[in-house]
Design a protein around this motif. Sequence first.
Motif, short mmCIF file in Angstrom:
data_model
loop_
_atom_site.label_atom_id
_atom_site.label_comp_id
_atom_site.label_asym_id
_atom_site.label_seq_id
_atom_site.Cartn_x
_atom_site.Cartn_y
_atom_site.Cartn_z
N GLU A 76 8.04 25.58 38.43
CA GLU A 76 6.88 26.44 38.20
C GLU A 76 6.27 26.89 39.53
OE1 GLU A 76 4.11 25.87 34.85
OE2 GLU A 76 5.10 23.94 34.56
N MET A 77 6.16 25.95 40.48
CA MET A 77 5.62 26.29 41.80
C MET A 77 6.50 27.30 42.51
SD MET A 77 4.35 22.50 42.97
CE MET A 77 3.73 22.96 44.59
N ALA A 78 7.81 27.23 42.21
CA ALA A 78 8.76 28.17 42.81
C ALA A 78 8.81 29.50 42.06
CB ALA A 78 10.15 27.55 42.86
N GLY A 79 8.04 29.57 40.95
CA GLY A 79 8.01 30.80 40.16
C GLY A 79 9.14 30.92 39.16
N ALA A 80 9.90 29.83 38.98
CA ALA A 80 11.03 29.84 38.04
C ALA A 80 10.59 29.23 36.71
CB ALA A 80 12.22 29.08 38.63
N GLN A 81 9.74 29.96 35.98
CA GLN A 81 9.16 29.44 34.74
C GLN A 81 10.22 29.13 33.69
OE1 GLN A 81 6.04 28.64 34.33
NE2 GLN A 81 5.30 29.44 36.27
N GLN A 82 11.24 30.02 33.61
CA GLN A 82 12.27 29.83 32.58
C GLN A 82 13.05 28.54 32.83
OE1 GLN A 82 12.39 32.25 30.02
NE2 GLN A 82 13.49 30.60 29.04
N ARG A 83 13.36 28.26 34.11
CA ARG A 83 14.06 27.01 34.44
C ARG A 83 13.17 25.82 34.11
NH1 ARG A 83 18.05 27.02 38.47
NH2 ARG A 83 18.23 24.78 38.08
N ALA A 84 11.88 25.98 34.37
CA ALA A 84 10.93 24.89 34.07
C ALA A 84 10.94 24.57 32.58
CB ALA A 84 9.53 25.28 34.52
N VAL A 85 10.92 25.62 31.76
CA VAL A 85 10.92 25.44 30.31
C VAL A 85 12.16 24.69 29.85
CG1 VAL A 85 11.21 26.69 28.13
CG2 VAL A 85 9.45 27.41 29.73
N GLN A 86 13.31 25.08 30.38
CA GLN A 86 14.57 24.44 29.99
C GLN A 86 14.54 22.94 30.30
OE1 GLN A 86 17.50 26.70 32.13
NE2 GLN A 86 17.22 28.52 30.87
N VAL A 87 14.00 22.60 31.47
CA VAL A 87 13.91 21.18 31.87
C VAL A 87 12.96 20.44 30.94
CG1 VAL A 87 13.14 19.61 33.68
CG2 VAL A 87 14.53 21.59 34.27
N TYR A 88 11.80 21.03 30.68
CA TYR A 88 10.80 20.39 29.81
C TYR A 88 11.39 20.13 28.42
CZ TYR A 88 7.13 21.53 33.23
OH TYR A 88 6.34 21.62 34.35
N LEU A 89 12.07 21.14 27.88
CA LEU A 89 12.60 21.00 26.52
C LEU A 89 13.69 19.94 26.46
CD1 LEU A 89 12.70 24.72 25.30
CD2 LEU A 89 11.08 22.93 24.65
N ARG A 90 14.50 19.87 27.53
CA ARG A 90 15.57 18.87 27.55
C ARG A 90 15.01 17.46 27.45
NH1 ARG A 90 19.29 18.88 32.70
NH2 ARG A 90 19.03 21.10 32.33
N ALA A 91 13.84 17.27 28.03
CA ALA A 91 13.23 15.93 28.03
C ALA A 91 12.21 15.75 26.91
CB ALA A 91 12.55 15.68 29.38
N GLY A 92 12.08 16.76 26.05
CA GLY A 92 11.14 16.66 24.93
C GLY A 92 9.68 16.80 25.34
N LEU A 93 9.44 17.44 26.49
CA LEU A 93 8.06 17.66 26.95
C LEU A 93 7.55 18.99 26.39
CD1 LEU A 93 8.58 16.51 30.66
CD2 LEU A 93 7.39 15.24 28.85
N HIS A 94 7.23 18.97 25.09
CA HIS A 94 6.90 20.21 24.38
C HIS A 94 5.59 20.83 24.86
CE1 HIS A 94 10.24 19.57 21.70
NE2 HIS A 94 9.83 18.35 21.48
N LEU A 95 4.63 19.99 25.19
CA LEU A 95 3.34 20.51 25.63
C LEU A 95 3.50 21.29 26.94
CD1 LEU A 95 0.37 20.53 24.80
CD2 LEU A 95 0.02 18.53 26.23
N GLU A 96 4.21 20.71 27.90
CA GLU A 96 4.44 21.38 29.18
C GLU A 96 5.24 22.66 28.98
OE1 GLU A 96 4.74 18.21 28.59
OE2 GLU A 96 3.31 17.27 29.98
N ALA A 97 6.23 22.61 28.08
CA ALA A 97 7.03 23.80 27.78
C ALA A 97 6.16 24.90 27.18
CB ALA A 97 8.16 23.44 26.82
N ALA A 98 5.24 24.50 26.32
CA ALA A 98 4.35 25.47 25.68
C ALA A 98 3.51 26.21 26.72
CB ALA A 98 3.44 24.77 24.68
#
Length: 498
Positions: A221-243
């Motif tokens: 997210e800090m690097a501006g790669a929001q889509q990559r961030a979402v993929q990582v969050y979802l892989r670990a079940g971090l739904h709130l952060e993904a949202a």
Amino acid sequence: MSSLDEVLSTLNEAWRGSLGPILRNAGIDRYARYALIAIGILFLITLVKKILSPIVTVFLKPLRRLKANFDEKARTELEKRDVMKQIKQMLERQEYESAAKLLESIEKQEEAAGYYVQAGDYISAAGLYESLGNLEKAAALYKDGGNNTKAGEIFLQIKDYRNAASMYEKGGFSEKAAGMYEQLGEHNKAAELYEICLADEGRRGGSSAKGFALKSGKLFEMAGAQQRAVQVYLRAGLHLEAAVAYEILRDFIKAGECYLNAGNLAKAAECFGKGGDERKSNEVLSRLYYEKRLLKEAASYSEKAGDFVRAAEILVEAEEFMSAGELYENAGQFQEAAEVFLRIGNFQRAAETFEKAGNFAMAAKMCQKAGCPTVKVGELFEKGGDYLEAGNFFLQSGLHDKALDAFQMIDPASENYKPASISIGEIFFRKGMLKLAFEKLKKCISGEPINKSNIEAYYYLGRCLESAGEAEKAKAIYGKVLSERYNFKDVKERIERL
């Protein structure tokens, strides 16, 4: 003067001084006296030696050590000269590694390190430079020699974080490397390495997966790669952060789904609304209000979402039965609607919805309770396949032909066949078809004595005989009817008239 003369002179002086008078007084001759003096002197010498010997030893020990060191150095120097000669010969033969080892043995580390480099033995050279305190050269040589971990450690010591990070990354120490890249502000690189840590942790079944995912996602997210961030969050079940990340991407529908998975119903509904999915938003709001036990509001949102069945279920729970029944009906759930209407005693609506549900038997019963016309009741029984009841209601309505059609649909094997046949005989009689009526009724009785199940057949058989002018036979039949049930219909009056 000889040594002996000196000794004798000393003894004479001693004699003249103190010992002579003592020994003369003792009566000892001259030579004996010399002997005694000599013994005394020897004793004195021995005593002095014992006293002075340790002192002499202390003074002589360093001198001996110095001599030994000198001898050793001389020997070592000779050996070094010999080794240097061997080294020169090895270098002439380009035997650099052997030369380096000999140089190392005579403590010429820096020269040895240089020849280790020429021999391609970077690790040994690195070790020597490290021992000499030349950490920059040591780190570079460990790097060239492929010892990434050691190179990383030394680069870290000299605060060369970029090279240290690179070495730790190559050495498979992703977490350490990620931490250093993070310090260097290379957020994307650090995030990728934490993502590798996440994958490794997942394979091991470790408990740190979510921690790595959180670090990786935040750095993406800090690097501006929001889509990559979402993929990582979802892989670990971090739904709130993904949202939250999806919201930043303005993908409100996916954000809503993630908030829903995270259990944040209010935010999920808000995001679905922003994304234009009002139906989904209302569904979630219904869940939210249901959890709060605000049942009417929950039902209202389910209705807005088009989920009439769920709305009806909630209203039943809220004991709003009429509204629930109507919603079940709107949803096409006619059986459920009918049961709710029946529950509140609304037989008319129950009949209508049972009929729509195809439950014609129940519809007919409800219709009967609601006071519907008998013909309607008969039609419903007929639709439901209850031809005996249908025929009876048609008969009550005076619809003899419809009744006849219904009765004649009954299977001869059915238990309803006999009562239907009796009713057919009655219809034939009412239509003036006496012969057909008589035959049908006679067949129903078939020699069976009168009883409760065939009394109706006996009665109409008597009516047929009466109408045919056979009064006596009619009276005999009526008599049997009276014997079974004395007040059956108008039998007494008919007997009196005959």
